[in-house]
Design a protein around this motif. Structure first.
Motif, short mmCIF file in Angstrom:
data_model
loop_
_atom_site.label_atom_id
_atom_site.label_comp_id
_atom_site.label_asym_id
_atom_site.label_seq_id
_atom_site.Cartn_x
_atom_site.Cartn_y
_atom_site.Cartn_z
N ASN A 276 9.03 7.93 9.14
CA ASN A 276 9.03 7.45 7.75
C ASN A 276 7.67 7.65 7.10
O ASN A 276 7.58 8.09 5.95
CB ASN A 276 9.43 5.98 7.69
N LEU A 277 6.61 7.33 7.82
CA LEU A 277 5.26 7.49 7.28
C LEU A 277 4.95 8.97 7.02
O LEU A 277 4.41 9.33 5.97
CB LEU A 277 4.24 6.90 8.25
N LEU A 278 5.30 9.83 7.96
CA LEU A 278 5.08 11.26 7.79
C LEU A 278 5.88 11.80 6.61
O LEU A 278 5.39 12.62 5.83
CB LEU A 278 5.45 12.00 9.08
N SER A 279 7.10 11.33 6.46
CA SER A 279 7.94 11.76 5.35
C SER A 279 7.33 11.36 4.01
O SER A 279 7.27 12.17 3.08
CB SER A 279 9.34 11.14 5.50
N VAL A 280 6.87 10.13 3.91
CA VAL A 280 6.23 9.67 2.67
C VAL A 280 4.97 10.48 2.38
O VAL A 280 4.71 10.88 1.25
CB VAL A 280 5.93 8.16 2.73
N LEU A 281 4.20 10.76 3.41
CA LEU A 281 2.97 11.54 3.24
C LEU A 281 3.28 12.94 2.72
O LEU A 281 2.64 13.43 1.79
CB LEU A 281 2.21 11.61 4.56
N LEU A 282 4.28 13.59 3.29
CA LEU A 282 4.66 14.93 2.83
C LEU A 282 5.19 14.91 1.41
O LEU A 282 4.90 15.81 0.61
CB LEU A 282 5.70 15.53 3.78
N ILE B 233 5.21 24.81 5.06
CA ILE B 233 4.79 23.59 4.36
C ILE B 233 5.84 23.20 3.32
O ILE B 233 6.25 22.04 3.24
CB ILE B 233 3.41 23.76 3.72
N TYR B 234 6.29 24.15 2.51
CA TYR B 234 7.32 23.85 1.52
C TYR B 234 8.61 23.38 2.19
O TYR B 234 9.27 22.46 1.69
CB TYR B 234 7.60 25.07 0.65
N SER B 235 8.97 23.99 3.30
CA SER B 235 10.18 23.58 4.03
C SER B 235 10.05 22.16 4.57
O SER B 235 11.00 21.37 4.47
CB SER B 235 10.46 24.55 5.17
N LEU B 236 8.89 21.84 5.13
CA LEU B 236 8.68 20.48 5.65
C LEU B 236 8.73 19.44 4.53
O LEU B 236 9.29 18.36 4.71
CB LEU B 236 7.34 20.40 6.37
N ILE B 237 8.19 19.77 3.37
CA ILE B 237 8.24 18.84 2.24
C ILE B 237 9.69 18.66 1.78
O ILE B 237 10.12 17.55 1.49
CB ILE B 237 7.34 19.33 1.09
N GLY B 238 10.45 19.73 1.75
CA GLY B 238 11.86 19.63 1.38
C GLY B 238 12.66 18.81 2.38
O GLY B 238 13.49 17.98 1.99
N GLY C 107 11.92 15.20 1.90
CA GLY C 107 12.64 14.67 0.75
C GLY C 107 14.09 14.36 1.09
O GLY C 107 14.61 13.29 0.73
N LEU C 108 14.76 15.28 1.78
CA LEU C 108 16.14 15.04 2.19
C LEU C 108 16.23 13.85 3.15
O LEU C 108 17.14 13.02 3.03
CB LEU C 108 16.72 16.29 2.86
N TYR C 109 15.31 13.77 4.09
CA TYR C 109 15.29 12.66 5.03
C TYR C 109 15.13 11.33 4.29
O TYR C 109 15.82 10.35 4.58
CB TYR C 109 14.17 12.82 6.05
N THR C 110 14.26 11.31 3.30
CA THR C 110 14.01 10.07 2.56
C THR C 110 15.23 9.68 1.73
O THR C 110 15.55 8.49 1.64
CB THR C 110 12.77 10.23 1.67
N ILE C 111 15.90 10.65 1.15
CA ILE C 111 17.13 10.35 0.42
C ILE C 111 18.16 9.71 1.36
O ILE C 111 18.76 8.68 1.04
CB ILE C 111 17.71 11.62 -0.24
#
Length: 61
Positions: free
Chosen positions: A5-11, A44-49, A52-56
């Motif tokens: 969760n922390l890594l997801s928010v950071l990205l 990097i763009y893929s990890l950010i995407g 975002g999906l994980y957070t949703i």
């Protein structure tokens, strides 16, 4: 699970700041640090995407 969760928010924050800079001063930090269509920038763009999906999904479930 908390680390994910922390890594997801950071990205997501990195992505949001990058898009903000693109919109305000036309500066893409990812492309400035790495070449425009390099494999690293695509990762990097893929990890950010994915973040975002994980957070949703995390917010829905």
């Amino acid at each position: 699970m908390k680390i994910i969760n922390l890594l997801s928010v950071l990205l997501i924050l990195i992505g949001a700041l990058n898009w903000g800079l693109v919109g305000i001063i036309k500066l893409n930090i990812v492309e400035a640090l790495f070449k425009k269509d390099s494999i690293i920038s695509r990762i990097i763009y893929s990890l950010i995407g994915i973040a975002g999906l994980y957070t949703i999904l995390y917010l829905i479930l």
